[in-house]
Design a protein around this motif. Structure first.
Motif, mmCIF file in Angstrom:
data_model
loop_
_atom_site.group_PDB
_atom_site.id
_atom_site.type_symbol
_atom_site.label_atom_id
_atom_site.label_comp_id
_atom_site.label_asym_id
_atom_site.label_seq_id
_atom_site.Cartn_x
_atom_site.Cartn_y
_atom_site.Cartn_z
ATOM 1 N N LEU A 50 66.838 85.321 40.788
ATOM 2 C CA LEU A 50 67.604 84.487 39.906
ATOM 3 C C LEU A 50 68.745 84.001 40.018
ATOM 4 O O LEU A 50 69.414 83.064 39.907
ATOM 5 N N GLN A 51 69.654 85.296 40.987
ATOM 6 C CA GLN A 51 70.956 84.981 41.123
ATOM 7 C C GLN A 51 71.396 83.891 42.057
ATOM 8 O O GLN A 51 72.581 83.312 42.125
ATOM 9 N N PHE A 52 70.416 83.323 42.856
ATOM 10 C CA PHE A 52 70.550 82.126 43.679
ATOM 11 C C PHE A 52 70.708 80.855 42.909
ATOM 12 O O PHE A 52 71.078 80.024 43.474
ATOM 13 N N GLY A 53 70.159 80.871 41.692
ATOM 14 C CA GLY A 53 70.499 79.876 40.729
ATOM 15 C C GLY A 53 69.453 78.614 41.090
ATOM 16 O O GLY A 53 69.614 77.591 40.406
ATOM 17 N N GLN A 54 68.531 78.773 41.727
ATOM 18 C CA GLN A 54 67.385 77.799 42.099
ATOM 19 C C GLN A 54 66.347 77.740 41.060
ATOM 20 O O GLN A 54 65.143 78.023 41.339
ATOM 21 N N VAL A 55 66.492 77.436 39.679
ATOM 22 C CA VAL A 55 65.609 77.347 38.710
ATOM 23 C C VAL A 55 65.713 76.137 37.854
ATOM 24 O O VAL A 55 66.855 75.584 37.810
ATOM 25 N N THR A 56 64.862 75.871 37.083
ATOM 26 C CA THR A 56 64.541 74.889 36.237
ATOM 27 C C THR A 56 64.317 75.358 34.920
ATOM 28 O O THR A 56 63.601 76.319 34.527
ATOM 29 N N LEU A 57 64.904 74.719 33.771
ATOM 30 C CA LEU A 57 64.956 75.155 32.532
ATOM 31 C C LEU A 57 63.947 74.182 31.730
ATOM 32 O O LEU A 57 64.025 72.943 31.702
ATOM 33 N N TYR A 58 62.976 74.552 30.977
ATOM 34 C CA TYR A 58 62.087 73.899 29.976
ATOM 35 C C TYR A 58 62.162 74.359 28.747
ATOM 36 O O TYR A 58 62.569 75.438 28.290
ATOM 37 N N GLY A 59 62.167 73.647 27.396
ATOM 38 C CA GLY A 59 61.992 73.985 26.209
ATOM 39 C C GLY A 59 61.087 73.067 25.239
ATOM 40 O O GLY A 59 60.747 71.969 25.550
ATOM 41 N N ALA A 60 61.089 73.709 24.243
ATOM 42 C CA ALA A 60 60.181 72.973 23.101
ATOM 43 C C ALA A 60 60.464 73.568 21.938
ATOM 44 O O ALA A 60 60.681 74.791 21.713
ATOM 45 N N LYS A 61 60.512 72.779 20.757
ATOM 46 C CA LYS A 61 61.120 73.470 19.342
ATOM 47 C C LYS A 61 60.724 72.519 18.440
ATOM 48 O O LYS A 61 60.325 71.333 18.816
ATOM 49 N N GLY A 62 60.804 72.786 17.186
ATOM 50 C CA GLY A 62 60.282 72.103 16.098
ATOM 51 C C GLY A 62 58.931 71.511 16.117
ATOM 52 O O GLY A 62 57.692 72.064 16.547
ATOM 53 N N ASP A 63 58.752 70.089 16.269
ATOM 54 C CA ASP A 63 57.592 69.373 16.292
ATOM 55 C C ASP A 63 57.349 69.014 17.733
ATOM 56 O O ASP A 63 56.230 68.379 17.908
ATOM 57 N N ASP A 64 57.867 69.462 18.590
ATOM 58 C CA ASP A 64 57.537 69.181 20.028
ATOM 59 C C ASP A 64 56.120 69.738 20.210
ATOM 60 O O ASP A 64 55.794 70.979 19.708
ATOM 61 N N LYS A 65 55.340 69.079 21.006
ATOM 62 C CA LYS A 65 54.008 69.438 21.297
ATOM 63 C C LYS A 65 53.679 70.219 22.484
ATOM 64 O O LYS A 65 52.673 71.033 22.638
ATOM 65 N N ALA A 66 54.636 69.981 23.570
ATOM 66 C CA ALA A 66 54.810 70.552 24.764
ATOM 67 C C ALA A 66 56.005 71.012 25.330
ATOM 68 O O ALA A 66 57.019 70.188 24.823
ATOM 69 N N LEU A 67 56.223 71.810 26.156
ATOM 70 C CA LEU A 67 57.365 72.121 26.923
ATOM 71 C C LEU A 67 57.712 70.876 27.708
ATOM 72 O O LEU A 67 56.968 70.089 28.164
ATOM 73 N N ALA A 68 59.224 70.518 27.827
ATOM 74 C CA ALA A 68 59.724 69.493 28.652
ATOM 75 C C ALA A 68 60.706 69.941 29.436
ATOM 76 O O ALA A 68 61.675 70.822 28.936
ATOM 77 N N GLU A 69 61.117 69.617 30.737
ATOM 78 C CA GLU A 69 62.314 69.929 31.386
ATOM 79 C C GLU A 69 63.415 69.281 30.687
ATOM 80 O O GLU A 69 63.529 68.280 30.175
ATOM 81 N N LEU A 70 64.536 70.375 30.550
ATOM 82 C CA LEU A 70 65.551 70.198 29.776
ATOM 83 C C LEU A 70 66.847 69.734 30.963
ATOM 84 O O LEU A 70 66.804 70.665 31.991
#
Length: 385
Positions: free
Chosen positions: A299-319
């Motif tokens: 993880l320390q290399f930083g080559q990652v992508t963040l996804y999230g969903a909250k509330g009424d979101d039906k699925a994860l989406a890239e943030l």
């Protein structure tokens, strides 16, 4: 994050005066080679991208290699003796970027010369060495930083703030699955020292250590934990020679426990690479979820992508990462990118008294955690640290 112990205000007053004088910070790198290595791949491009720093000295293992590195990177002073580098008046900050067993002597030399220090993680070869170095830095009142560089990954910083702002509501649980890349079925000559835990550099201390540090930074420390570790490949192939060599370091690490917040946490790292999941970090809460995905357990290399969903979101989406989380220039695909963010953080900590970059005191805390994990695995009992 706490600055080293009770470091006196006077030290930061003097450091602030230095920073406000518009003088460049003179850097001496211990362990810079013309033939590659971590210092050449990460520290040099990071420092060269920030105008507030200037690489003024280096050490290498032989006079010939030191001269070659100085010519390649345009560094005016070069040595084989790190004590000579630390004593050089032009050097303000000593960077220690060599194998872990050498850290103690080199960091001590820098601190005793009154120089600021940035030491790669792990700080020491075990908890006792780390505690000794932290105590010395505190005694000499020297700013001392450690390369727990997940703190320099913009996505990790954002995750920490999203959790604090209750994006997921109350955190109920978190799960990390990672591949160590090291500790797999093969090794080359450069990686042989990673096979023996006595050298202080294993899958537990490096990829696992960086990732669990990020998790605890974002979510809080463990109240207690239980660990299972195993060495399932006691023999591995040296790809440079074809020979079978002994591997003493564990290649499977499984941790479970309760965080201070009451959230349940599980982390599993396995050696080598996976055809399935190489890095996945989930944070599950009462109002939503966050997921960090990457192709490597480092993880320390930083080559990652963040996804999230909250509330009424039906699925994860890239943030999309907000611009304010990028403190310094560079490409997120470059391995030096988190290091650049760390050096920018050092500037802020010295100039403004912020607490962005982990110190030796923070390194001791993480070493205490790793020792608790080892003790739990040996004893079969829950541990705190």
């Amino acid at each position: 994050m706490e600055l080293i112990g009770s470091m006196k205000v006077e030290l930061f007053r003097e450091t602030t005066i230095f920073m406000q004088s518009n003088k460049k910070i003179g850097v001496g790198i211990i362990g810079l080679s013309a033939n590659g290595g971590w210092a050449a791949r990460a520290h040099v491009p990071a420092l060269q991208s920030l105008p507030e720093y200037e690489i003024r000295a280096l050490t290498a293992s032989t006079p010939q290699s030191a001269k070659a590195a100085a010519e390649k990177f345009g560094v005016p002073h070069y040595f084989t003796d790190p004590v000579e580098l630390a004593a050089l008046p032009e050097v303000d900050l000593v960077v220690v970027s060599v194998k872990v067993p050498e850290h103690k002597y080199l960091v001590e030399a820098a601190i005793n010369a009154g120089k600021m220090v940035y030491c790669e993680w792990p700080l020491g070869n075990g908890l006792a060495e780390a505690q000794g170095l932290e105590a010395l830095a505190r005694e000499k009142e020297v700013p001392a930083f450690v390369g727990l560089q997940s703190h320099g990954v913009p996505v990790v910083r954002w995750v920490k703030d999203l959790v604090a702002s209750r994006y997921v509501g109350e955190v109920l649980s978190t799960t990390v699955v990672g591949s160590g890349i090291i500790a797999g079925a093969t090794v080359d000559n450069r990686g042989l020292y990673l096979l023996d835990p006595a050298n202080g550099a294993t899958m537990l201390s490096i990829p696992f250590g960086h990732s669990i540090d990020a998790m605890c930074w974002a979510l809080g420390e463990f109240r207690e934990l239980s660990a299972i570790t195993a060495n399932q490949r006691p023999q591995v192939t040296n790809t440079d020679t074809g020979a079978q060599v002994a591997k003493l370091a564990d290649d499977n690490i499984s941790i479970s426990g309760i965080l201070e917040s009451g959230a349940v946490a599980t982390i599993h790292y396995r050696g080598g690479a996976s055809k399935a999941t190489n890095f996945r970090w989930e944070i599950n809460g009462t109002e939503g979820d966050l997921v960090v995905l990457g192709d490597s357990g480092h993880l320390q290399f930083g080559q990652v992508t963040l996804y999230g969903a909250k509330g009424d979101d039906k699925a994860l989406a890239e943030l999309t990462l907000p611009a304010e989380y990028v403190a310094a220039p560079g490409s997120p695909t470059d391995i030096s990118y988190p290091i650049t963010q760390m050096y920018q953080g050092v500037l802020s900590d010295l100039r403004d008294g912020t607490q962005l970059v982990p110190t030796f005191a923070d390194a001791v805390k993480r070493h205490q955690m790793l020792e608790a994990i080892e003790q739990s695995a040996k004893s079969g009992t829950r541990q705190s640290y």
